[in-house]
Motif scaffolding. Structure first.
Motif, PDB file in Angstrom:
ATOM      1  N   ASP A   1       0.823  -1.216   0.000  1.00 17.87           N
ATOM      2  CA  ASP A   1       0.000   0.000   0.000  1.00 17.87           C
ATOM      3  C   ASP A   1       0.855   1.263   0.000  1.00 17.87           C
ATOM      4  OD1 ASP A   1       0.982  -0.518   2.527  1.00 17.87           O
ATOM      5  OD2 ASP A   1      -0.803   0.207   3.576  1.00 17.87           O
ATOM      6  N   ALA A   2       1.914   1.284  -0.782  1.00 14.74           N
ATOM      7  CA  ALA A   2       2.802   2.451  -0.812  1.00 14.74           C
ATOM      8  C   ALA A   2       2.067   3.682  -1.323  1.00 14.74           C
ATOM      9  CB  ALA A   2       4.013   2.163  -1.698  1.00 14.74           C
ATOM     10  N   GLY A   3       2.199   4.802  -0.607  1.00 12.39           N
ATOM     11  CA  GLY A   3       1.631   6.069  -1.057  1.00 12.39           C
ATOM     12  C   GLY A   3       2.542   6.748  -2.067  1.00 12.39           C
ATOM     13  N   ASP A   4       1.987   7.687  -2.821  1.00 13.03           N
ATOM     14  CA  ASP A   4       2.753   8.376  -3.857  1.00 13.03           C
ATOM     15  C   ASP A   4       3.935   9.161  -3.292  1.00 13.03           C
ATOM     16  OD1 ASP A   4       1.062   7.393  -5.784  1.00 13.03           O
ATOM     17  OD2 ASP A   4      -0.188   9.206  -5.865  1.00 13.03           O
ATOM     18  N   ASP A   5       3.827   9.599  -2.023  1.00 12.19           N
ATOM     19  CA  ASP A   5       4.875  10.426  -1.436  1.00 12.19           C
ATOM     20  C   ASP A   5       5.738   9.662  -0.443  1.00 12.19           C
ATOM     21  OD1 ASP A   5       2.900  10.041   0.449  1.00 12.19           O
ATOM     22  OD2 ASP A   5       2.923  12.095   1.206  1.00 12.19           O
ATOM     23  N   GLU A   6       5.634   8.347  -0.404  1.00 15.18           N
ATOM     24  CA  GLU A   6       6.398   7.552   0.552  1.00 15.18           C
ATOM     25  C   GLU A   6       7.676   7.018  -0.081  1.00 15.18           C
ATOM     26  OE1 GLU A   6       4.192   5.114   3.769  1.00 15.18           O
ATOM     27  OE2 GLU A   6       3.004   4.878   1.957  1.00 15.18           O
ATOM     28  N   LEU A   7       8.803   7.423   0.471  1.00 12.98           N
ATOM     29  CA  LEU A   7      10.080   6.913  -0.006  1.00 12.98           C
ATOM     30  C   LEU A   7      10.414   5.559   0.608  1.00 12.98           C
ATOM     31  CD1 LEU A   7      12.680   9.827  -0.228  1.00 12.98           C
ATOM     32  CD2 LEU A   7      11.974   8.273  -2.039  1.00 12.98           C
ATOM     33  N   ALA A   8       9.887   5.289   1.792  1.00 10.76           N
ATOM     34  CA  ALA A   8      10.250   4.047   2.468  1.00 10.76           C
ATOM     35  C   ALA A   8       9.201   3.686   3.503  1.00 10.76           C
ATOM     36  CB  ALA A   8      11.617   4.177   3.129  1.00 10.76           C
ATOM     37  N   ARG A   9       9.137   2.409   3.839  1.00 12.61           N
ATOM     38  CA  ARG A   9       8.269   1.910   4.918  1.00 12.61           C
ATOM     39  C   ARG A   9       9.069   0.918   5.751  1.00 12.61           C
ATOM     40  NH1 ARG A   9       2.753   0.564   5.371  1.00 12.61           N
ATOM     41  NH2 ARG A   9       2.349   2.522   4.243  1.00 12.61           N
ATOM     42  N   ARG A  10       9.060   1.118   7.048  1.00 11.02           N
ATOM     43  CA  ARG A  10       9.838   0.288   7.969  1.00 11.02           C
ATOM     44  C   ARG A  10       8.929  -0.682   8.698  1.00 11.02           C
ATOM     45  NH1 ARG A  10      10.890   2.082  13.397  1.00 11.02           N
ATOM     46  NH2 ARG A  10      12.524   0.864  14.437  1.00 11.02           N
ATOM     47  N   PHE A  11       9.317  -1.948   8.717  1.00  9.27           N
ATOM     48  CA  PHE A  11       8.631  -2.963   9.501  1.00  9.27           C
ATOM     49  C   PHE A  11       9.540  -3.310  10.682  1.00  9.27           C
ATOM     50  CE2 PHE A  11       6.623  -3.036   5.473  1.00  9.27           C
ATOM     51  CZ  PHE A  11       5.340  -3.511   5.660  1.00  9.27           C
ATOM     52  N   PRO A  12       9.267  -2.735  11.845  1.00  9.63           N
ATOM     53  CA  PRO A  12      10.213  -2.871  12.954  1.00  9.63           C
ATOM     54  C   PRO A  12      10.125  -4.223  13.660  1.00  9.63           C
ATOM     55  CG  PRO A  12       8.345  -1.519  13.621  1.00  9.63           C
ATOM     56  CD  PRO A  12       8.147  -1.852  12.164  1.00  9.63           C
ATOM     57  N   GLU A  13      11.283  -4.731  14.055  1.00  8.00           N
ATOM     58  CA  GLU A  13      11.415  -5.872  14.962  1.00  8.00           C
ATOM     59  C   GLU A  13      10.538  -7.051  14.555  1.00  8.00           C
ATOM     60  OE1 GLU A  13      10.746  -4.398  18.891  1.00  8.00           O
ATOM     61  OE2 GLU A  13      12.489  -3.090  18.837  1.00  8.00           O
ATOM     62  N   VAL A  14      10.749  -7.536  13.354  1.00  7.57           N
ATOM     63  CA  VAL A  14      10.025  -8.727  12.927  1.00  7.57           C
ATOM     64  C   VAL A  14      10.860  -9.963  13.245  1.00  7.57           C
ATOM     65  CG1 VAL A  14       8.734  -7.566  11.112  1.00  7.57           C
ATOM     66  CG2 VAL A  14      10.948  -8.558  10.570  1.00  7.57           C
ATOM     67  N   SER A  15      10.189 -11.032  13.632  1.00  2.00           N
ATOM     68  CA  SER A  15      10.836 -12.318  13.850  1.00  2.00           C
ATOM     69  C   SER A  15      10.579 -13.189  12.626  1.00  2.00           C
ATOM     70  CB  SER A  15      10.269 -13.005  15.102  1.00  2.00           C
ATOM     71  OG  SER A  15      10.664 -12.331  16.262  1.00  2.00           O
ATOM     72  N   LEU A  16      11.641 -13.623  12.000  1.00  2.00           N
ATOM     73  CA  LEU A  16      11.546 -14.444  10.795  1.00  2.00           C
ATOM     74  C   LEU A  16      12.225 -15.784  11.045  1.00  2.00           C
ATOM     75  CD1 LEU A  16      12.588 -11.727   8.178  1.00  2.00           C
ATOM     76  CD2 LEU A  16      10.276 -12.546   8.596  1.00  2.00           C
ATOM     77  N   ARG A  17      11.790 -16.789  10.310  1.00  3.52           N
ATOM     78  CA  ARG A  17      12.520 -18.047  10.329  1.00  3.52           C
ATOM     79  C   ARG A  17      13.021 -18.328   8.919  1.00  3.52           C
ATOM     80  NH1 ARG A  17      10.469 -22.177  12.929  1.00  3.52           N
ATOM     81  NH2 ARG A  17       8.448 -21.378  13.600  1.00  3.52           N
ATOM     82  N   PHE A  18      14.038 -19.139   8.819  1.00  4.65           N
ATOM     83  CA  PHE A  18      14.478 -19.543   7.497  1.00  4.65           C
ATOM     84  C   PHE A  18      13.317 -20.224   6.789  1.00  4.65           C
ATOM     85  CE2 PHE A  18      18.696 -19.644   9.749  1.00  4.65           C
ATOM     86  CZ  PHE A  18      19.174 -18.499   9.139  1.00  4.65           C
ATOM     87  N   GLY A  19      13.088 -19.828   5.540  1.00  2.00           N
ATOM     88  CA  GLY A  19      11.932 -20.312   4.798  1.00  2.00           C
ATOM     89  C   GLY A  19      10.815 -19.303   4.723  1.00  2.00           C
ATOM     90  N   SER A  20      10.906 -18.195   5.517  1.00  2.00           N
ATOM     91  CA  SER A  20       9.926 -17.111   5.410  1.00  2.00           C
ATOM     92  C   SER A  20      10.025 -16.462   4.031  1.00  2.00           C
ATOM     93  CB  SER A  20      10.168 -16.060   6.494  1.00  2.00           C
ATOM     94  OG  SER A  20      10.000 -16.596   7.786  1.00  2.00           O
ATOM     95  N   GLN A  21       8.940 -15.794   3.627  1.00  2.00           N
ATOM     96  CA  GLN A  21       8.860 -15.174   2.308  1.00  2.00           C
ATOM     97  C   GLN A  21       8.989 -13.650   2.426  1.00  2.00           C
ATOM     98  OE1 GLN A  21       8.300 -16.858  -0.813  1.00  2.00           O
ATOM     99  NE2 GLN A  21       8.811 -18.641   0.455  1.00  2.00           N
ATOM    100  N   LEU A  22       9.844 -13.100   1.597  1.00  6.12           N
ATOM    101  CA  LEU A  22       9.952 -11.650   1.446  1.00  6.12           C
ATOM    102  C   LEU A  22       9.538 -11.318   0.022  1.00  6.12           C
ATOM    103  CD1 LEU A  22      10.967  -8.837   2.516  1.00  6.12           C
ATOM    104  CD2 LEU A  22      13.158  -9.400   1.451  1.00  6.12           C
ATOM    105  N   THR A  23       8.448 -10.545  -0.124  1.00  2.72           N
ATOM    106  CA  THR A  23       7.980 -10.157  -1.452  1.00  2.72           C
ATOM    107  C   THR A  23       8.303  -8.685  -1.671  1.00  2.72           C
ATOM    108  OG1 THR A  23       6.190 -11.783  -1.383  1.00  2.72           O
ATOM    109  CG2 THR A  23       5.995 -10.012  -2.992  1.00  2.72           C
ATOM    110  N   VAL A  24       9.081  -8.414  -2.695  1.00  3.45           N
ATOM    111  CA  VAL A  24       9.479  -7.047  -3.033  1.00  3.45           C
ATOM    112  C   VAL A  24       8.812  -6.683  -4.345  1.00  3.45           C
ATOM    113  CG1 VAL A  24      11.421  -5.494  -3.425  1.00  3.45           C
ATOM    114  CG2 VAL A  24      11.699  -7.459  -1.895  1.00  3.45           C
ATOM    115  N   MET A  25       7.992  -5.619  -4.332  1.00  3.41           N
ATOM    116  CA  MET A  25       7.266  -5.211  -5.519  1.00  3.41           C
ATOM    117  C   MET A  25       8.219  -4.644  -6.574  1.00  3.41           C
ATOM    118  SD  MET A  25       4.378  -6.144  -4.361  1.00  3.41           S
ATOM    119  CE  MET A  25       3.165  -5.535  -5.526  1.00  3.41           C
TER     120      MET A  25
END
Length: 202
Positions: A11-35
């Motif tokens: 849901d990136a806004g037109d004026d947003e340069l970045a969005r931070r997802f703080p302190e996430v816990s991930l395990r190996f095998g988790s999915q990162l989707t980059v648009m």
């Protein structure tokens, strides 16, 4: 802290340069989707680490080598690890600015004047790793508004410094040249932040 199996920024806004997802816990095998118009940057302890290009990525020890080296070094590595993910917008973003500055006095105080100014910059991120380290690490931005606020202040400060070096008569006579000259230090400083100034209007 909840375990996250998938991270993405849709849901990136037109004026947003970045969005931070703080302190996430991930395990190996988790999915990162980059648009398509993004980078995904793993971030920990004030430093931008591994950078991901657009696509769907399954997190393994092989594709986050810098993060792995860091968490191994402090004895935290396991199937689950903690970090932050900062998504960075590749698109051009407009930053509006405005303020007031004083011309330098020309011997007598009546020749000092308050000057109102406004304009905009069109900027884009050139170096996502440097950008994330500088803005989210060194300057401790926490969200897109913090980034925008810093960038507005960054420009206003340089305009004020430039106007303050001229008396009112010089400023009025040479306004186009003076505003053109402001762009060079703005461009130089923006480059240090991992940014490129695409266009500007004062």
């Amino acid at each position: 802290m909840p375990l996250i199996n998938a991270v993405q920024w849709r849901d990136a806004g037109d004026d947003e340069l970045a969005r931070r997802f703080p302190e996430v816990s991930l395990r190996f095998g988790s999915q990162l989707t980059v648009m398509e118009n993004q980078w995904g940057v793993f971030f920990r302890d004030g430093k931008a680490l591994d950078v991901f290009e657009p696509g769907r990525h399954t997190i393994t020890s092989k594709n986050i080598p810098i993060l792995i080296d860091l968490v191994q070094g402090i004895g935290l590595i396991g199937d689950i690890f903690e970090c932050e993910v900062v998504f960075v917008n590749k698109s051009q973003v407009r930053v509006n600015f405005g303020g007031k500055a004083y011309s330098a006095p020309s011997g007598q105080i009546q020749y000092q004047a308050e000057i109102g100014f406004f304009g905009y910059l069109i900027i884009k991120v050139d170096d996502p790793k440097n950008f994330v380290t500088e803005l989210f690490g060194n300057r401790q931005a926490s969200d897109a508004e913090d980034v925008s606020r810093f960038l507005r202040g960054f420009v206003v400060e340089r305009v004020m410094d430039s106007f303050g070096g001229h008396d009112i008569f010089s400023l009025v006579r040479n306004l186009n040249e003076i505003t053109d000259n402001i762009l060079q230090p703005i461009n130089d400083d923006a480059k240090d932040l991992g940014l490129q100034v695409v266009d500007a209007l004062f």
